[in-house]
Scaffold this motif. Structure first.
Motif, PDB file in Angstrom:
ATOM      1  N   PRO A  92       0.799  -1.230   0.000  1.00  0.00           N
ATOM      2  CA  PRO A  92       0.000   0.000   0.000  1.00  0.00           C
ATOM      3  C   PRO A  92       0.833   1.281   0.000  1.00  0.00           C
ATOM      4  CG  PRO A  92      -0.963  -1.594   1.494  1.00  0.00           C
ATOM      5  CD  PRO A  92       0.341  -2.178   1.043  1.00  0.00           C
ATOM      6  N   GLU A  93       2.004   1.256   0.622  1.00  0.00           N
ATOM      7  CA  GLU A  93       2.824   2.469   0.682  1.00  0.00           C
ATOM      8  C   GLU A  93       3.572   2.746  -0.613  1.00  0.00           C
ATOM      9  OE1 GLU A  93       5.436  -0.816   2.484  1.00  0.00           O
ATOM     10  OE2 GLU A  93       3.311  -0.282   2.347  1.00  0.00           O
ATOM     11  N   HIS A  94       3.555   1.792  -1.560  1.00  0.00           N
ATOM     12  CA  HIS A  94       4.269   1.972  -2.820  1.00  0.00           C
ATOM     13  C   HIS A  94       3.384   2.509  -3.951  1.00  0.00           C
ATOM     14  CE1 HIS A  94       7.426  -1.110  -1.306  1.00  0.00           C
ATOM     15  NE2 HIS A  94       7.762   0.135  -0.989  1.00  0.00           N
ATOM     16  N   LEU A  95       2.119   2.772  -3.665  1.00  0.00           N
ATOM     17  CA  LEU A  95       1.233   3.409  -4.638  1.00  0.00           C
ATOM     18  C   LEU A  95       1.391   4.929  -4.566  1.00  0.00           C
ATOM     19  CD1 LEU A  95      -1.991   1.301  -3.989  1.00  0.00           C
ATOM     20  CD2 LEU A  95      -0.535   1.163  -6.014  1.00  0.00           C
ATOM     21  N   TYR A  96       1.173   5.603  -5.686  1.00  0.00           N
ATOM     22  CA  TYR A  96       1.212   7.076  -5.691  1.00  0.00           C
ATOM     23  C   TYR A  96       0.319   7.595  -6.816  1.00  0.00           C
ATOM     24  CZ  TYR A  96       4.789   6.013  -9.241  1.00  0.00           C
ATOM     25  OH  TYR A  96       5.458   5.504 -10.324  1.00  0.00           O
TER      26      TYR A  96
END
Length: 329
Positions: free
Chosen positions: A259-263
């Protein structure tokens, strides 16, 4: 804690069955002297069964348990020099802390002077010096758990076994005790096997984590290895909160994105719509709908988010799995 060199603990092809049902299937695991290995997995995956087999409370249906070069598979529990800490503390309610700690040493024939020295040393280590004459009912949950740990330390075991020792404590107390417990366990040269279903606890305490599912060992490695290179979909799903996003692709492939690697991107991304949002101070967690189903996205807590947008990711952060087998490509 003992002056003798601590041996490694080895499980070789360990099996356990209940009737026709397999509880453990061919578990191979090695725990080095002074190393803490956490057994992590959902309820019913076989974690506590492994502890009971190591402790000698149950007998395996196949495989061996070795301590150093010695096969202890058939050795009675009382002769294994194993200390086990339970989630229930298992303290005598009518005895003081000091008596709870001294009783086992008395039964082992330790002199009164040596008992007093050892108890004072362990109570100081666990910051319980002022509690020695109190009974368990007069202690907090965290103090009772530390008394249970003190009793295990006083046994000078060759192996430490901990079965969800902090599960009865509230979240804040668990967070406070975690570094203390890590320090205590690191101070021993005995192998440590730590059972928990809480991945944050496992990552904070253990040197390595063994992930179990349905009685099978899925992967064993450092917390960084399990998070960064999960061996299969089961490990990828279990390690990391919020849970990894798994996107089905062509040619029988699943692509996992943390989830933290989406932008957000302006064009060419995956179209999503915000379904819900949780604010966690420095970060926010969003649940999104997409053509691939629901996704989870973790981003800066101060970042304004539109109700519809497009998301992208760096391909270097992709985890690719075979859809049929679930194994990492």
């Amino acid at each position: 804690m003992s002056s003798a060199p601590a041996p490694a603990l080895r499980l070789e092809g360990l099996e356990r069955r209940l009737g026709q049902r397999s509880i453990l299937a061919g578990i191979d695991l090695r725990v080095e002297p002074g190393e803490c290995v956490a057994l992590l997995g959902p309820s019913g995956c076989g974690k506590s069964t492994i502890l009971r087999l190591i402790a000698g409370l149950d007998q395996p249906d196949g495989g061996r348990i070795l301590l150093g070069e010695r096969d202890i598979t058939a050795l009675p529990a009382r002769r294994r020099q194993v200390a086990m800490v339970f989630q229930s503390y298992a303290l005598y309610p009518h005895l003081s802390v000091a008596r709870n700690l001294s009783l086992g040493m008395e039964l082992r024939g330790v002199s009164r002077q040596q008992r007093q020295l050892e108890i004072a040393r362990v109570l100081a280590m666990l910051q319980l010096e002022d509690q020695s004459q109190r009974r368990p009912a007069d202690l907090s949950g965290g103090q009772r758990q530390r008394v249970a740990l003190a009793r295990a330390l006083l046994r000078q075991p060759r192996v430490f076994l901990l079965d969800e020792p902090m599960s009865n404590l509230d979240a804040q107390l668990r967070e406070e005790l975690r570094p203390q417990l890590r320090t205590i366990l690191c101070g021993s040269q005995a192998p440590v096997v730590y059972v928990t279903h809480d991945q944050q606890e496992a990552m904070g305490i253990a040197d390595r984590i063994a992930v179990l599912q349905q009685g099978r060992l899925q992967q064993c490695g450092t917390p960084q290895e399990l998070y960064g290179t999960p061996a299969n979909v089961a490990v990828a799903r279990f390690i990391g909160r919020p849970q990894i996003n798994l996107l089905p692709m062509q040619h029988g492939l699943l692509v996992g994105i943390r989830p933290e690697h989406l932008y957000p991107v302006t064009e060419g991304g995956l179209p999503v719509q915000v379904l819900s949002r949780e604010w966690h101070g420095a970060s926010q967690q969003l649940t999104l709908s997409s053509p691939h189903g629901e996704l989870r996205w973790t981003c800066d807590g101060s970042q304004p988010i539109a109700s519809t947008l497009q998301l992208g990711w760096d391909r270097r952060h992709e985890h690719r799995f075979q859809q049929a087998s679930g194994l990492r490509c």
